[in-house]
Design a protein around this motif. Structure first.
Motif, short mmCIF file in Angstrom:
data_model
loop_
_atom_site.label_atom_id
_atom_site.label_comp_id
_atom_site.label_asym_id
_atom_site.label_seq_id
_atom_site.Cartn_x
_atom_site.Cartn_y
_atom_site.Cartn_z
N LEU B 13 0.85 -1.20 0.00
CA LEU B 13 0.00 0.00 0.00
C LEU B 13 0.88 1.25 0.00
N LYS B 14 0.38 2.30 -0.59
CA LYS B 14 1.04 3.59 -0.46
C LYS B 14 0.48 4.30 0.78
N ILE B 15 1.26 5.17 1.35
CA ILE B 15 0.83 5.94 2.52
C ILE B 15 -0.47 6.66 2.20
N GLY B 16 -1.43 6.55 3.10
CA GLY B 16 -2.69 7.23 2.92
C GLY B 16 -3.78 6.40 2.25
N GLN B 17 -3.38 5.28 1.62
CA GLN B 17 -4.39 4.41 1.00
C GLN B 17 -5.14 3.63 2.08
N SER B 18 -6.26 3.03 1.67
CA SER B 18 -7.05 2.20 2.58
C SER B 18 -7.21 0.82 1.99
N MET B 19 -7.48 -0.15 2.86
CA MET B 19 -7.75 -1.50 2.37
C MET B 19 -8.45 -2.30 3.45
N THR B 20 -9.05 -3.39 3.02
CA THR B 20 -9.69 -4.32 3.94
C THR B 20 -9.03 -5.67 3.84
N ASN B 62 -5.49 1.50 17.29
CA ASN B 62 -5.47 2.76 16.55
C ASN B 62 -5.11 2.55 15.09
N GLY B 63 -5.90 3.16 14.21
CA GLY B 63 -5.67 3.07 12.78
C GLY B 63 -6.42 1.92 12.12
N GLU B 72 -19.16 -16.04 10.45
CA GLU B 72 -18.03 -16.51 9.67
C GLU B 72 -16.98 -15.45 9.35
N ASP B 73 -17.40 -14.20 9.18
CA ASP B 73 -16.51 -13.18 8.61
C ASP B 73 -16.13 -12.12 9.63
N PHE B 74 -14.87 -11.70 9.56
CA PHE B 74 -14.37 -10.69 10.50
C PHE B 74 -13.34 -9.84 9.77
N PRO B 75 -13.77 -8.91 8.92
CA PRO B 75 -12.83 -8.11 8.15
C PRO B 75 -12.17 -7.02 9.00
N LEU B 76 -10.92 -6.71 8.63
CA LEU B 76 -10.15 -5.65 9.29
C LEU B 76 -9.91 -4.54 8.29
N ARG B 77 -10.29 -3.33 8.65
CA ARG B 77 -10.18 -2.19 7.75
C ARG B 77 -9.05 -1.29 8.20
N LEU B 78 -8.15 -0.96 7.26
CA LEU B 78 -7.11 0.02 7.51
C LEU B 78 -7.46 1.31 6.76
N GLU B 79 -7.59 2.37 7.50
CA GLU B 79 -7.85 3.67 6.90
C GLU B 79 -6.56 4.49 6.96
N LEU B 80 -6.25 5.19 5.88
CA LEU B 80 -5.08 6.08 5.86
C LEU B 80 -3.82 5.33 6.32
N ALA B 81 -3.41 4.36 5.51
CA ALA B 81 -2.28 3.50 5.87
C ALA B 81 -1.02 4.32 6.16
N ALA B 82 -0.28 3.86 7.18
CA ALA B 82 0.97 4.50 7.59
C ALA B 82 2.08 3.44 7.61
N PRO B 83 3.36 3.86 7.45
CA PRO B 83 4.46 2.89 7.46
C PRO B 83 4.49 2.04 8.73
N SER B 84 4.00 2.60 9.84
CA SER B 84 3.99 1.85 11.11
C SER B 84 3.04 0.65 11.07
N ARG B 110 0.72 -10.46 4.63
CA ARG B 110 1.93 -9.63 4.79
C ARG B 110 1.67 -8.29 4.12
N LEU B 111 1.65 -7.23 4.91
CA LEU B 111 1.33 -5.89 4.41
C LEU B 111 2.55 -4.99 4.52
N THR B 112 2.85 -4.31 3.42
CA THR B 112 3.92 -3.32 3.40
C THR B 112 3.33 -1.98 3.01
N VAL B 113 3.62 -0.95 3.80
CA VAL B 113 3.15 0.41 3.51
C VAL B 113 4.37 1.28 3.21
N THR B 114 4.40 1.84 1.98
CA THR B 114 5.56 2.65 1.59
C THR B 114 5.14 4.04 1.14
#
Lengths: 115, 114
Positions: B13-20, B62-63, B72-84, B110-114
């Motif tokens: 992901l790029k910084i600031g992008q979101s994903m589930t 946080n984040g 059955e389902d338990f999605p995790l949402r990342l808003e405004l991805a950060a390198p941390s 495996r998630l990488t935020v750049t």
């Protein structure tokens, strides 16, 4: 909240020797203590667990001991084999049968078994 | 049973992008969890759920956001991805109605935020 300390962080043993990993926990109310094995790039998998009403549990070459008074528990692997090489995590939890059930993990021990 | 499945396996992901991050279990487990595992560290709890419609924060929420509309389902949402947030994410589930408390883990994302 619960805090789990795990030692050592790395451990190398010769094949056939024994390995011991130790953990301490802070919350005297914790009553469930599992150990997980994680091979490189894989998911953690439960290898053995113990509850607070038991002092020791064995499963073939693996054993876990619990000292509630001292708040520490240990994993013992005898006759180590190269396939035992992995990262091992201890964890502690309070499970009351109602409400939340959360595991607090130690930071892991990387075990290397040298052939 | 497929057990606990997670998608995707890898993501950049790029910084600031979101994903589930998706997590599904087919064992009819009531409790589900999201952990993150940073290099050389243990697993830290992000969020958990004790049943459909019920979620609660873990140690490092946080984040992130979660929902549990079905068992059955338990999605995790990342808003405004950060390198941390670069980490390996594991979903897990457990059925608390039996004497064993084993948490079953998914294969991880495996998630990488750049």
């Amino acid at each position: 909240g619960e805090n789990v300390e795990q030692h050592p962080s790395t451990l190398s043993v010769q094949e056939g020797d024994s390995a011991v990993i130790k953990c301490t926990y802070s919350d005297s109310a914790s009553n469930y203590f599992p150990w997980y094995k994680q091979e490189l790039g894989k998911r953690p998998q439960l290898i053995i667990d113990i509850r607070s009403n038991v002092g020791e549990k064995k499963d073939q070459r693996i054993a876990v001991t619990l000292n509630k008074t001292a708040k520490h528990f240990s994993l013992h692997i005898t006759e180590t084999q190269p396939e035992d090489s992995a990262v091992y995590f201890c964890a502690a939890s309070l499970y009351s049968g109602a409400g939340s059930y959360q595991l607090t993990f130690g930071k892991g021990t990387k075990l290397s078994v040298i052939p | 049973n497929a057990g606990v499945t997670q998608t995707p396996k890898f993501r950049i992901l790029k910084i600031g992008q979101s994903m589930t991050l998706q997590c599904t279990q087919d064992m009819n487990h009531n409790y589900m969890y999201w952990y993150r595992q940073d290099p050389g560290m243990g697993l830290k709890l992000i969020y958990y759920s004790v049943g459909a419609g019920i979620t609660d924060k873990g140690e490092v929420p946080n984040g992130y956001n979660v929902s549990r509309s079905t068992t059955e389902d338990f999605p995790l949402r990342l808003e405004l991805a950060a390198p941390s947030q670069t980490s390996v994410y594991f979903c897990a589930s457990v059925y608390t109605g039996t004497p064993t408390y084993e948490q079953y883990f998914g294969p991880g994302t495996r998630l990488t935020v750049t």
